[in-house]
Design an enzyme around this catalytic site. Sequence first.
Site, PDB file in Angstrom:
ATOM      1  N   ASP A  73      12.183   0.745 -16.831  1.00  0.00           N
ATOM      2  CA  ASP A  73      11.488   0.828 -18.158  1.00  0.00           C
ATOM      3  C   ASP A  73      10.639   2.153 -17.896  1.00  0.00           C
ATOM      4  OD1 ASP A  73       9.756  -0.663 -16.369  1.00  0.00           O
ATOM      5  OD2 ASP A  73       8.684  -0.850 -17.792  1.00  0.00           O
ATOM      6  N   GLU A 137       7.691  -2.867 -15.654  1.00  0.00           N
ATOM      7  CA  GLU A 137       6.347  -2.360 -14.800  1.00  0.00           C
ATOM      8  C   GLU A 137       5.479  -1.524 -15.445  1.00  0.00           C
ATOM      9  OE1 GLU A 137       4.551   0.121 -11.889  1.00  0.00           O
ATOM     10  OE2 GLU A 137       5.593   0.743 -13.621  1.00  0.00           O
TER      11      GLU A 137
END
Length: 384
Positions: A73, A137
């Site tokens: 991400d 994250e």
Amino acid sequence: MTKPIDPVDLTARLVRCASVTPAEGGALVLLERVLSDAGFTCTRVDRGGVCNLFARWGAKGAARSFGFNGHTDVVPVGDEAAWTHDPFGAEIVDGYLYGRGATDMKSGVAAFAAAAVDFVRDTPPDGAIILAITGDEEGPALDGTTALLDWMAAEGEAMRACIVGEPTCVETMGDMIKIGRRGSMTAHITVTGKQGHSAYPHRALNPLPAMARLMDRLASHTLDAGTDHFDPSTLAIVTIDTGNPATNVIPAQVRASVNIRFNDTHTGASLTAWLQSEIDAVQAEFGVTITQDTKVSGEAFLTPPGALSKLISDAVHAETGNTPEMSTTGGTSDARFVKDHCAVVECGLVGKRMHQVDERVPVADIATLKAIYTRILRAYFSQP
């Protein structure tokens, strides 16, 4: 003979996946296909709307099991018009690969995936290699690496050592690895008094002087002098707000927030208790009501210099000529979760362009990082 995985090409394909948290964007689908084709057993460990991927080559429960952790991400693009190149185009210009996540950290994921695939194809190890890759994250991080570790514990899966592939270097490849991280916590503090007319302050109970006294006490306090591996802990006042547009009104409440980055002298609980003691003192002095709402994002941790850090340092030196500094600086990372599972060290690219407009990475550094990871795997599995 099977062609080696090109980490630059894999990075480019990952960058073209618009995986802005919490969107998966096709990045984990791509990695699952690459790893499955190489004989990895892949399992999606999705939780709370977050997509995660667990991949293992070798036997479950192997005595020797080396892991990599990372995320696909990325943070939002921001003002796309300010970018020189398409943030999801993965264009290579003048030796740099451009795109959101190129530095943080799709290159790192591509490098360790490519290293792992080529290693098991060329030299099938006596043991297991595990890749734990999350899509959460950069966001709340509640259902990312923690979900993977919870699933691993339930399934009897285990890493004996792990590298988190976050960017760790400052200026040149190989100048720094992370053997720990400071803890991080934020306290939201509310002081409540009594609203009144500013011409008649005796009829009100002004919360602002109490907040000013409290903030001064907190900001003036020396938390510690640092430790062998950590800088001194810090407290930053990040906001003070009354929301009061009137100059003739004493407000009823004022709110403030402080952020503390702390070393292993403290825990989140001990600092919360210290904050409460300061609050109690000011509350008694001014007769106001003060509350705190504290969130600990991660505790301080250290993987003491030893076999794992030496193995990584030796590999970095062999590929770059640099002997990396063993540091605990910077913000938080998912290593704060992995440290409860096994020994963990962070080792990755130069991080100075991450999250910026025109985020980019030298393509040569991606190849070097794959070589470092490959050398680490060879060294780990060649040990008695």
